[in-house]
Design a protein around this motif. Structure first.
Motif: not given
Length: 295
Positions: A78-85, A133-138, A143-148
């Motif tokens: 679940q935290a994979t995306r936040k970890t990448l960010l 929280p990690e679930q926010h980026f799922n 996730y796309s907005a944070a990535l940009q």
């Protein structure tokens, strides 16, 4: 079934609905690994409690429990995306710091406050997503907005500082750039082409949004006044600075009957601050209007 000290499970016999069987709760990330070939065995099985057991043939596979110590837990997935960010954010912080370190010593002193502002805004963007929280980026959209946001940190910092440097060359201060919202509308460096810089494009675009001119900077209105002449006459100092930075001819006569220069108009209308700005831009204070009068 063989188990070790790490992968052994907990016995559930004391709460099992099948007291004749052994039930074991195994740890997460466990799998069963065959340790040999199957064999057949004769076992005594009672059809019901108290009934006479009968012998039956069963197939037995020798196995052992194997725990994947390197596998990710559900929480880690679940935290994979936040970890990448977070990793990307660390790189972005280093890139912004490198961008802020560029430039001459005099530029670093001149734009010290602006650099601190850029650093603070970059840190605020990063801290805002780290607090989620990690679930926010799922959620794909979040996730796309944070990535940009993270990907744009370095280009944004570079554009702001380049804008400040080029504005200084054109005689436009950082405060004026901020008030005129040049930095917010500055396109990316990739958008510029030829000799026209991204800064010049931003200036021209802002002039158009303000309605200073429509086709070209030296065009005149129905009364024969240029955009610079009108701005000087009305004392609109930000527009004067913007037009001069955009390349307006500081000594061009307008197309009125008197053919006045911008500095002539400033003197005639008593716009002393506009006149000072024109003098800073190296206007010819002795250039006469078409009626032969000088300022």
């Amino acid at each position: 079934m063989d188990v070790g000290q790490i992968d052994r499970g907990a016995s559930l016999a004391w709460i099992s609905l099948f007291p004749a069987e052994e039930e074991v709760l195994l740890p997460p990330l466990c799998s069963l690994e065959a340790t040999g070939s199957a064999r057949y065995e004769q076992v005594a099985v009672a059809a019901s409690p108290g009934a006479q057991p009968s012998r039956r043939t069963v197939m037995v596979w020798p196995v052992r429990v194997n725990v994947n110590l390197k596998g990710k837990t559900v929480e880690e997935h679940q935290a994979t995306r936040k970890t990448l960010l977070a990793q990307m954010a660390e790189n972005a912080e280093r890139e912004v710091a490198a961008e802020l370190a560029r430039g001459s010593a005099s530029q670093k002193v001149r734009f010290k406050e602006l650099r601190e502002e850029v650093r603070a805004q970059s840190a605020a963007v990063i801290e805002a997503f780290r607090a989620q929280p990690e679930q926010h980026f799922n959620d794909d959209a979040k996730y796309s907005a944070a990535l940009q946001d993270v990907l744009q940190l370095k280009p944004w910092a570079a554009r702001v500082l380049a804008c400040a440097r080029e504005g200084a060359v054109c005689g436009v201060s950082v405060d004026e750039l901020r008030r005129m919202q040049i930095m917010e509308h500055l396109p990316s460096a990739e958008a510029s082409s030829g000799s026209e810089t991204a800064f010049a494009k931003a200036l021209a675009g802002l002039c158009a949004r303000r309605g200073l001119f429509t086709q070209h900077i030296e065009e005149t209105d129905a009364n024969g006044r240029s955009a610079l002449g009108r701005s000087v006459a009305e004392g609109r100092l930000e527009d004067v600075a913007l037009l001069l930075a955009c390349g307006a001819q500081v000594d061009a006569r307008d197309k009125t009957a008197d053919g006045c220069t911008p500095v002539y108009i400033a003197a005639e209308q008593g716009q002393t601050e506009a006149m000072a700005r024109l003098i800073e831009a190296k206007c010819d204070v002795d250039k006469a209007a078409s009626n032969s009068f000088t300022p």
